[in-house]
Design a protein around this motif. Structure first.
Motif, PDB file in Angstrom:
ATOM      1  N   UNK A  39       0.840  -1.211   0.000  1.00  0.00           N
ATOM      2  CA  UNK A  39       0.000   0.000   0.000  1.00  0.00           C
ATOM      3  C   UNK A  39       0.867   1.250   0.000  1.00  0.00           C
ATOM      4  N   UNK A  40       1.872   1.277   0.890  1.00  0.00           N
ATOM      5  CA  UNK A  40       2.746   2.444   1.013  1.00  0.00           C
ATOM      6  C   UNK A  40       3.569   2.677  -0.245  1.00  0.00           C
ATOM      7  N   UNK A  41       4.118   1.618  -0.818  1.00  0.00           N
ATOM      8  CA  UNK A  41       5.038   1.757  -1.948  1.00  0.00           C
ATOM      9  C   UNK A  41       4.344   1.923  -3.293  1.00  0.00           C
ATOM     10  N   UNK A  42       3.170   1.290  -3.461  1.00  0.00           N
ATOM     11  CA  UNK A  42       2.565   1.281  -4.792  1.00  0.00           C
ATOM     12  C   UNK A  42       1.071   1.569  -4.809  1.00  0.00           C
ATOM     13  N   UNK A  43       0.450   1.616  -3.647  1.00  0.00           N
ATOM     14  CA  UNK A  43      -0.997   1.809  -3.598  1.00  0.00           C
ATOM     15  C   UNK A  43      -1.783   0.542  -3.904  1.00  0.00           C
ATOM     16  N   UNK A  44      -1.086  -0.586  -4.053  1.00  0.00           N
ATOM     17  CA  UNK A  44      -1.743  -1.852  -4.364  1.00  0.00           C
ATOM     18  C   UNK A  44      -2.049  -2.634  -3.098  1.00  0.00           C
ATOM     19  N   UNK A  45      -3.117  -3.408  -3.144  1.00  0.00           N
ATOM     20  CA  UNK A  45      -3.347  -4.405  -2.099  1.00  0.00           C
ATOM     21  C   UNK A  45      -2.522  -5.633  -2.462  1.00  0.00           C
ATOM     22  N   UNK A  46      -2.347  -6.543  -1.509  1.00  0.00           N
ATOM     23  CA  UNK A  46      -1.616  -7.771  -1.793  1.00  0.00           C
ATOM     24  C   UNK A  46      -2.331  -8.580  -2.874  1.00  0.00           C
ATOM     25  N   UNK A  47      -3.652  -8.618  -2.837  1.00  0.00           N
ATOM     26  CA  UNK A  47      -4.426  -9.337  -3.855  1.00  0.00           C
ATOM     27  C   UNK A  47      -4.217  -8.723  -5.240  1.00  0.00           C
ATOM     28  N   UNK A  48      -4.184  -7.405  -5.306  1.00  0.00           N
ATOM     29  CA  UNK A  48      -3.965  -6.743  -6.588  1.00  0.00           C
ATOM     30  C   UNK A  48      -2.554  -7.008  -7.105  1.00  0.00           C
TER      31      UNK A  48
END
Length: 159
Positions: A39-48
């Motif tokens: 989330x912090x580095x890329x704005x992605x969730x682990x699922x994404x």
């Protein structure tokens, strides 16, 4: 549920229960830290992130949604939601399958490739720190072998 006349269940002994609780706690902590880092580095969730990785590993960066669902560690409805979110963000595109009117193909966009390339080094470093480096090479080899054995056994139950 235990009923009179039924055999006593095979309760976990102290060592088994301790290992089970450590497994649950370790998994929860690692999942939380990986989720936060992504989330912090890329704005992605682990699922994404997982969806992007699965697509990146596929030929031409694309998979039918049914193949993606088979490879992903999430439910079909969860996968559909995550792909829709990634599509809104411009990281994935969906299109009809030319050979099957019911089929849908998901593919990485140029932006999706870029986000994945940017996120991967930090993710790999954190996984190494949290998952690999805490054990000796021998401990990790045994742990990895045990996980592989469990996964092989459980795969028949995963459907």
């Amino acid at each position: 549920m235990y009923r009179e006349g039924m055999d006593e269940p095979a309760w976990l002994d102290e060592h088994e229960l301790s290992a089970w609780q450590a497994f649950l706690a370790t998994g929860a902590i690692i999942n939380r830290l990986v989720e936060q880092q992504l989330k912090d580095d890329s704005g992605l969730s682990h699922s994404q992130y997982e969806v992007l990785v699965r697509l990146a590993d596929a030929p031409d960066g694309e998979l039918r949604m049914t193949e993606l669902a088979g490879a992903a560690f999430t439910s079909k409805s969860g996968l559909t939601y995550q792909v829709a979110q990634l599509e809104k963000a411009g990281l994935v595109r969906r299109r009809a399958c030319p050979t099957d009117v019911r089929g849908v193909i998901a593919s990485l966009t140029d932006e999706g490739w870029a986000v994945l390339r940017a996120a991967a080094p930090g993710h790999a470093a954190l996984v190494r720190e949290l998952f690999v480096s805490g054990l000796s090479r021998e401990e990790f080899a045994g742990f990895a072998a045990g996980l592989s054995a469990l996964l092989g056994r459980l795969s028949v139950h995963a459907g």
